[in-house]
Write an enzyme that holds these catalytic residues in place. Structure first.
Site, PDB file in Angstrom:
ATOM      1  N   GLY A  28       0.792  -1.230   0.000  1.00 14.74           N
ATOM      2  CA  GLY A  28       0.000   0.000   0.000  1.00 14.74           C
ATOM      3  C   GLY A  28       0.823   1.278   0.000  1.00 14.74           C
ATOM      4  N   SER A  30       2.112   3.029  -2.556  1.00 16.04           N
ATOM      5  CA  SER A  30       1.643   4.005  -3.549  1.00 16.04           C
ATOM      6  C   SER A  30       0.287   4.574  -3.133  1.00 16.04           C
ATOM      7  CB  SER A  30       1.490   3.355  -4.929  1.00 16.04           C
ATOM      8  OG  SER A  30       2.729   2.887  -5.353  1.00 16.04           O
ATOM      9  N   ARG A  56      11.760   3.218 -13.580  1.00 17.42           N
ATOM     10  CA  ARG A  56      12.349   1.919 -13.944  1.00 17.42           C
ATOM     11  C   ARG A  56      11.727   1.371 -15.227  1.00 17.42           C
ATOM     12  NH1 ARG A  56       9.142  -2.180 -14.095  1.00 17.42           N
ATOM     13  NH2 ARG A  56       8.474  -2.082 -11.923  1.00 17.42           N
ATOM     14  N   TYR A 173      12.744  -9.450  -2.758  1.00 16.48           N
ATOM     15  CA  TYR A 173      12.909  -8.275  -1.884  1.00 16.48           C
ATOM     16  C   TYR A 173      13.140  -8.714  -0.433  1.00 16.48           C
ATOM     17  CZ  TYR A 173      11.852  -4.452  -5.116  1.00 16.48           C
ATOM     18  OH  TYR A 173      11.913  -3.521  -6.117  1.00 16.48           O
ATOM     19  N   ARG A 232     -27.006  18.548  -0.575  1.00 19.41           N
ATOM     20  CA  ARG A 232     -27.336  19.883  -0.084  1.00 19.41           C
ATOM     21  C   ARG A 232     -28.663  19.777   0.662  1.00 19.41           C
ATOM     22  NH1 ARG A 232     -27.140  24.123  -4.840  1.00 19.41           N
ATOM     23  NH2 ARG A 232     -27.614  25.527  -3.107  1.00 19.41           N
ATOM     24  N   HIS A 233     -28.980  20.764   1.465  1.00 17.56           N
ATOM     25  CA  HIS A 233     -30.299  20.858   2.100  1.00 17.56           C
ATOM     26  C   HIS A 233     -31.366  20.965   1.013  1.00 17.56           C
ATOM     27  CE1 HIS A 233     -30.126  25.029   0.841  1.00 17.56           C
ATOM     28  NE2 HIS A 233     -28.854  24.994   1.256  1.00 17.56           N
ATOM     29  N   ASN A 239     -33.365  30.471  -1.255  1.00 12.93           N
ATOM     30  CA  ASN A 239     -32.999  29.976  -2.589  1.00 12.93           C
ATOM     31  C   ASN A 239     -34.030  30.439  -3.618  1.00 12.93           C
ATOM     32  OD1 ASN A 239     -31.937  26.687  -1.346  1.00 12.93           O
ATOM     33  ND2 ASN A 239     -30.681  28.511  -1.764  1.00 12.93           N
ATOM     34  N   ARG A 284     -31.855  24.764   7.690  1.00 10.47           N
ATOM     35  CA  ARG A 284     -32.243  24.062   6.473  1.00 10.47           C
ATOM     36  C   ARG A 284     -31.613  22.685   6.335  1.00 10.47           C
ATOM     37  NH1 ARG A 284     -29.103  28.544   5.440  1.00 10.47           N
ATOM     38  NH2 ARG A 284     -27.510  28.561   3.798  1.00 10.47           N
ATOM     39  N   GLU A 306     -22.599  26.974   5.868  1.00  7.21           N
ATOM     40  CA  GLU A 306     -22.265  27.524   4.545  1.00  7.21           C
ATOM     41  C   GLU A 306     -21.187  28.615   4.645  1.00  7.21           C
ATOM     42  OE1 GLU A 306     -21.610  27.148   1.762  1.00  7.21           O
ATOM     43  OE2 GLU A 306     -23.215  27.569   0.333  1.00  7.21           O
ATOM     44  N   ALA A 330     -13.790  40.994  -8.469  1.00 12.01           N
ATOM     45  CA  ALA A 330     -12.631  40.314  -7.869  1.00 12.01           C
ATOM     46  C   ALA A 330     -12.975  38.857  -7.556  1.00 12.01           C
ATOM     47  CB  ALA A 330     -12.219  41.039  -6.595  1.00 12.01           C
ATOM     48  N   ARG A 331     -14.203  38.629  -7.137  1.00 12.96           N
ATOM     49  CA  ARG A 331     -14.593  37.249  -6.811  1.00 12.96           C
ATOM     50  C   ARG A 331     -14.602  36.385  -8.060  1.00 12.96           C
ATOM     51  NH1 ARG A 331     -19.304  33.791  -4.917  1.00 12.96           N
ATOM     52  NH2 ARG A 331     -18.332  32.655  -3.216  1.00 12.96           N
ATOM     53  N   TYR A 346     -13.353  30.579  -0.215  1.00 17.03           N
ATOM     54  CA  TYR A 346     -13.317  29.107  -0.316  1.00 17.03           C
ATOM     55  C   TYR A 346     -12.084  28.562   0.404  1.00 17.03           C
ATOM     56  CZ  TYR A 346     -17.344  28.285  -3.294  1.00 17.03           C
ATOM     57  OH  TYR A 346     -18.633  28.164  -3.747  1.00 17.03           O
ATOM     58  N   HIS A 371     -24.076  22.444   2.476  1.00 19.88           N
ATOM     59  CA  HIS A 371     -24.406  23.584   1.614  1.00 19.88           C
ATOM     60  C   HIS A 371     -23.524  23.581   0.365  1.00 19.88           C
ATOM     61  CE1 HIS A 371     -26.602  25.313   5.082  1.00 19.88           C
ATOM     62  NE2 HIS A 371     -25.690  24.642   5.755  1.00 19.88           N
TER      63      HIS A 371
HETATM   64  P1  ATP Z   1       4.824  -1.696  -5.043  1.00 21.70           P
HETATM   65  O1  ATP Z   1       6.028  -1.747  -4.170  1.00 21.70           O
HETATM   66  O2  ATP Z   1       4.690  -2.857  -5.953  1.00 21.70           O
HETATM   67  O3  ATP Z   1       4.682  -0.395  -5.779  1.00 21.70           O
HETATM   68  P2  ATP Z   1       2.906  -0.783  -3.065  1.00 21.70           P
HETATM   69  O4  ATP Z   1       3.383  -1.080  -1.674  1.00 21.70           O
HETATM   70  O5  ATP Z   1       3.100   0.605  -3.564  1.00 21.70           O
HETATM   71  O6  ATP Z   1       3.536  -1.834  -4.067  1.00 21.70           O
HETATM   72  P3  ATP Z   1       0.141  -0.371  -3.694  1.00 21.70           P
HETATM   73  O7  ATP Z   1       0.226  -0.330  -5.174  1.00 21.70           O
HETATM   74  O8  ATP Z   1      -0.057   0.929  -3.020  1.00 21.70           O
HETATM   75  O9  ATP Z   1       1.375  -1.177  -3.084  1.00 21.70           O
HETATM   76  O10 ATP Z   1      -1.034  -1.346  -3.262  1.00 21.70           O
HETATM   77  C1  ATP Z   1      -2.353  -0.863  -3.236  1.00 21.70           C
HETATM   78  C2  ATP Z   1      -3.208  -1.767  -2.380  1.00 21.70           C
HETATM   79  O11 ATP Z   1      -2.732  -1.736  -1.032  1.00 21.70           O
HETATM   80  C3  ATP Z   1      -4.633  -1.305  -2.372  1.00 21.70           C
HETATM   81  O12 ATP Z   1      -5.439  -2.420  -2.685  1.00 21.70           O
HETATM   82  C4  ATP Z   1      -4.865  -0.823  -0.952  1.00 21.70           C
HETATM   83  O13 ATP Z   1      -6.173  -1.151  -0.500  1.00 21.70           O
HETATM   84  C5  ATP Z   1      -3.826  -1.589  -0.148  1.00 21.70           C
HETATM   85  N1  ATP Z   1      -3.334  -0.883   1.040  1.00 21.70           N
HETATM   86  C6  ATP Z   1      -3.452   0.425   1.335  1.00 21.70           C
HETATM   87  N2  ATP Z   1      -2.864   0.707   2.522  1.00 21.70           N
HETATM   88  C7  ATP Z   1      -2.339  -0.438   2.972  1.00 21.70           C
HETATM   89  C8  ATP Z   1      -1.592  -0.783   4.146  1.00 21.70           C
HETATM   90  N3  ATP Z   1      -1.288   0.147   5.075  1.00 21.70           N
HETATM   91  N4  ATP Z   1      -1.186  -2.072   4.281  1.00 21.70           N
HETATM   92  C9  ATP Z   1      -1.485  -2.989   3.332  1.00 21.70           C
HETATM   93  N5  ATP Z   1      -2.200  -2.724   2.212  1.00 21.70           N
HETATM   94  C10 ATP Z   1      -2.630  -1.471   2.028  1.00 21.70           C
HETATM   95  O1  F6P Z   2     -27.125  30.198  -3.083  1.00 19.83           O
HETATM   96  C1  F6P Z   2     -26.959  29.164  -2.170  1.00 19.83           C
HETATM   97  C2  F6P Z   2     -25.586  29.224  -1.496  1.00 19.83           C
HETATM   98  O2  F6P Z   2     -25.469  28.084  -0.650  1.00 19.83           O
HETATM   99  C3  F6P Z   2     -25.300  30.518  -0.697  1.00 19.83           C
HETATM  100  O3  F6P Z   2     -25.786  30.494   0.636  1.00 19.83           O
HETATM  101  C4  F6P Z   2     -23.782  30.635  -0.774  1.00 19.83           C
HETATM  102  O4  F6P Z   2     -23.303  31.946  -0.495  1.00 19.83           O
HETATM  103  C5  F6P Z   2     -23.561  30.247  -2.210  1.00 19.83           C
HETATM  104  O5  F6P Z   2     -24.517  29.208  -2.489  1.00 19.83           O
HETATM  105  C6  F6P Z   2     -22.181  29.704  -2.487  1.00 19.83           C
HETATM  106  O6  F6P Z   2     -22.056  29.575  -3.893  1.00 19.83           O
HETATM  107  P1  F6P Z   2     -21.103  30.607  -4.733  1.00 19.83           P
HETATM  108  O7  F6P Z   2     -19.783  30.445  -4.057  1.00 19.83           O
HETATM  109  O8  F6P Z   2     -21.173  30.036  -6.132  1.00 19.83           O
HETATM  110  O9  F6P Z   2     -21.624  32.002  -4.613  1.00 19.83           O
END
Ligand code: ATP
Ligand code: F6P
Length: 447
Positions: A28, A30, A56, A173, A232-233, A239, A284, A306, A330-331, A346, A371
């Site tokens: 895991g 990667s 490689r 390995y 969303r609500h 609205n 809401r 929100e 500006a936004r 944001y 929201h």
């Molecule tokens: P390689 O050395 O071949 O690149 P790797 O160690 O990078 O292998 P990954 O390609 O990341 O292995 O394997 C992905 C899988 O490992 C996924 O199916 C994921 O669910 C699982 N996985 C994620 N985290 C863990 C973890 N902590 N221990 C074991 N498996 C994990």
């Molecule tokens: O219009 C609904 C709403 O949830 C507002 O309350 C909020 O300000 C806006 O959307 C956020 O959207 P935008 O960032 O596109 O203005």
């Protein structure tokens, strides 16, 4: 010059970190590397992964297990060259402003780890080793089947033969592998060792805030199947008028959505299995969750409220354009960074959502009722949406979004309630109420 800061308010002027993955194949690494990169990028921390396997492959595209035999000089030479090329690219990337570089390789010997550490230290880059150690044979076989037999290393080959070859690769390995500090002479290294997907973790010599954020995030990851639902609500009274913010009641159609939501959720879950429901603290979203089954746990989070529009709260976009034309422009020019007078951007919302993301990573099935802007930020985390795009993503009312995280990405499905609602999406440059985001509708594949 004022120190450069990022999303989580860390001073990153001088902090550069190389995260060095460690572990046997199919543990895991990667997966962990990609999650860390996505999390950091979402927090505006420049992060990149350098996967030595990809380097490689230019010289040895489909090697058999023998290539990885420690006494194979040709294999050893090519593997070393691949590691050197990846590290050289990483150093160039750090020079251009990179902050967290992740070296995704087995780094399974002490010699290889010392080589990376020395090189990074000479360049004033901190090093954290992150090892994934796993001795659960079933999990390893599942990983091989799920991701290794379909890797470019085995393209066009029979999956059974590929799995057998990969098993032999691991054996090669294992002949030289040393777990971190296995011999007691790596205790000065900064490291996180994750055993059997977090059943046990060892943390050693973590030094600063950014390192501890990374470690805390990685400690919380799990790989049990889970789903996150976003809604969303229901349509609100504000609205209907095209007014933003506020704390309004639901409209008639919004109420109808609240009544329909349990059925929509059941259809999407496919069983009666209970969910945990998170709402904001605004009327809401709480009203929208009201008809969900009583045995669902419900929790209100202020962090899910929100985006705060400050002095513009309760106004229409036309009123904002009339009263604050410069702000309105500006936004549009930089919607991610624009902060309403007395309110939020944001970017601010992402910062306050960080604990939500951390909690989501620790949890299993969660339904979030929140929201438009907040859902865009959570969606951006899962879907790796860039900051220029995420504030413009159409998130229609009366629609349930189902996100299913997979090994290397997230599947999205949407469920429409078929209850009419106004559109609250607004295109760049426009002040129109209830605009139709037609060209962008295809962003979600509707169920
Ligand atoms: P390689 O050395 O071949 O690149 P790797 O160690 O990078 O292998 P990954 O390609 O990341 O292995 O394997 C992905 C899988 O490992 C996924 O199916 C994921 O669910 C699982 N996985 C994620 N985290 C863990 C973890 N902590 N221990 C074991 N498996 C994990
Ligand atoms: O219009 C609904 C709403 O949830 C507002 O309350 C909020 O300000 C806006 O959307 C956020 O959207 P935008 O960032 O596109 O203005």
């Amino acid at each position: 010059m004022a120190p450069r800061t990022n999303g989580i308010g860390v001073q990153v002027e001088n902090t550069r970190i190389c995260v060095v993955m460690v572990g046997l194949p199919a543990r895991g690494k990667s997966y962990i590397a990609q999650k860390a990169q996505r999390y950091l990028a979402w927090l505006s921390i420049p992060a990149a992964t350098f996967n030595v396997g990809n380097y490689r492959r230019t010289d040895a595209p489909q090697p058999s297990a023998d290539f990885f035999e420690p006494n194979n000089p040709e294999g050893e030479r090519k593997r070393r060259a691949a590691a050197e090329a990846a590290v050289a690219d990483m150093l160039r990337w750090f020079k251009k402003g990179g902050v967290v570089g992740i070296l995704d390789a087995t780094n399974s010997t002490k010699e290889r780890r010392k080589w990376v550490l020395d090189l990074m230290t000479q360049n004033n880059i901190e090093v954290i080793f992150v090892e994934s150690k796993c001795d659960d044979e079933n999990m390893i076989m599942a990983n091989i089947r799920d991701v290794k037999t379909t890797s470019p290393d085995y393209q066009g080959q029979d999956p059974e033969t590929a799995a057998l070859d990969f098993r032999n690769r691991i054996r090669n390995y294992e002949k030289v592998y040393k777990s971190l500090n296995q011999d007691g002479d790596e205790e000065d290294l900064t490291f996180l060792k994750i055993m059997n997907v977090g059943k046990q973790v060892i943390i050693n010599r973590i030094r600063d805030y950014l390192q501890s954020r990374i470690v805390y995030y990685l400690m919380n990851l799990h790989i049990r199947p889970r789903t996150v639902w976003l809604s969303r609500h229901g349509e609100s009274m504000l609205n209907l008028e095209g007014r933003i913010g506020g704390d309004a009641e639901l409209s008639h159609r919004g109420e109808e959505y609240a009544r329909k939501l349990p059925e929509l959720v059941r259809e999407s879950v496919g069983s009666d299995r209970p969910l945990t429901v998170w709402t904001s603290t605004l009327k809401r979203t709480i009203a929208t969750a009201r008809h969900l089954p009583k045995h669902y746990n419900q929790l209100q989070w202020k962090a899910l409220d929100e985006l705060d529009a400050g002095v513009c709260d309760g106004m229409t976009y036309q009123e904002i354009a009339d009263m604050y034309p410069d702000d309105f422009q500006a936004r549009d020019e930089d919607k991610y960074n624009y902060r309403y007078r007395g309110g939020e951007s944001y970017r601010d919302v992402v910062i306050r959502l960080e604990p939500i993301i951390m909690e989501l990573e620790r949890s299993e099935d969660i339904l979030i009722i929140s929201h438009q802007a907040v859902i865009r930020c959570i969606y951006a985390y899962f879907m790796q949406k860039p900051q220029e795009e995420s504030p413009w993503v159409p998130v229609p009312l009366h629609t349930l979004i189902k996100l299913t995280p997979r090994a290397y990405g997230t599947d999205v499905q949407t469920y429409k309630a078929n209850i009419q609602a106004v559109s609250t999406w607004r295109g760049k440059g426009s002040t129109a109420k209830h605009e139709d985001p037609s060209p962008e509708k295809s962003l979600f594949q509707t169920h």
